[in-house]
Scaffold this motif. Structure first.
Motif: not given
Lengths: 89, 147
Positions: B1-30
């Motif tokens: 299954m393929i999903f999309k997630a979008t994040g924004t940020q206006t300040a540095a050094a701050k994180t725009l987007l986090t992709l958080i795994s779980t103990a049951t899956i091994r997601p892949r960034l495409l």
């Protein structure tokens, strides 16, 4: 205007830069040993290649001259974290 | 299954987007698309780094949207606009680039071996850090993730 750098670029992983002067597409690969994205604007450019896992690696990983695929490192990390969880650490 | 997630940020050094795994899956960034939204006040590059983290920090929850309406909700989670930074692991930067705010930058893993794998460990994953701002911009990253 679209410029494609490198032979066969459209059939490989790529980065696409949309600039004021047009779109530039550059082939790339992900290092099999450290998972870093490496752009290959020139096919003749020097890069590493692992003859054991048979995939492209970045130059620093290639210089190490040993094969540790990144998936193996992920598995080792997962096992370590499962062991720690089993100990309640 | 393929999903999309979008994040924004206006300040540095701050994180725009986090992709958080779980103990049951091994997601892949495409794929990932880097851009900026809003007016450009300064023609100067912004810097974004993709890194791995072992603790997810505090972010605004982002619901990953599936590419097929028949899919169930994603197992991995995502967050944007970090207020508490994730705990990044040293020397795990898989991408680091300066992007002109007038430009967009897209990375696509066509070969499965080029995908960026996340471990099947809770609270671990990938983060996109807006490391430096060229001017007042709203940086945006759209990530495509397979689980």
């Amino acid at each position: 205007m679209t410029r494609v750098a490198g032979r066969g670029a459209a059939l490989r992983s790529f980065v696409e830069k949309c600039t004021g002067e047009g779109t530039i597409t550059v082939p790339c690969f992900t290092c099999a040993h450290c998972s870093t994205i490496v752009e290959v604007p020139d096919e003749t450019e020097e890069r590493g290649f692992c003859v054991q896992c048979f995939y492209s690696v970045c130059i620093p990983c290639g210089a190490l001259n040993r094969c540790t695929p990144f998936e193996k490192k992920i598995e080792a990390y997962e096992n370590k974290m499962r062991f720690r969880a089993s100990l309640g650490v | 299954m393929i999903f999309k997630a979008t994040g924004t940020q206006t300040a540095a050094a701050k994180t725009l987007l986090t992709l958080i795994s779980t103990a049951t899956i091994r997601p892949r960034l495409l794929a990932a698309v880097y851009s900026q939204v809003g007016a450009i006040v300064l023609d100067s590059n912004w810097q974004v780094q993709g890194k791995r983290f072992t603790a997810a920090g505090t972010t605004t929850a982002v619901t990953p949207t599936s590419t097929d309406s028949g899919y169930p909700a994603s197992t991995f989670t995502a967050g944007a606009n970090a207020t508490v930074e994730p705990t990044y692991t040293a020397n795990t930067t898989f991408t680091d680039m300066g992007i002109n705010p007038r430009n967009t930058y897209r990375w696509v893993a066509y070969d499965p071996r080029d995908e960026i794998i996340k471990p099947s460990t809770a609270a671990n994953g990938l983060g996109f850090l807006l490391n430096a701002l060229g001017g007042a911009i709203t940086a945006q990253v759209e990530a495509t993730v397979m689980q």
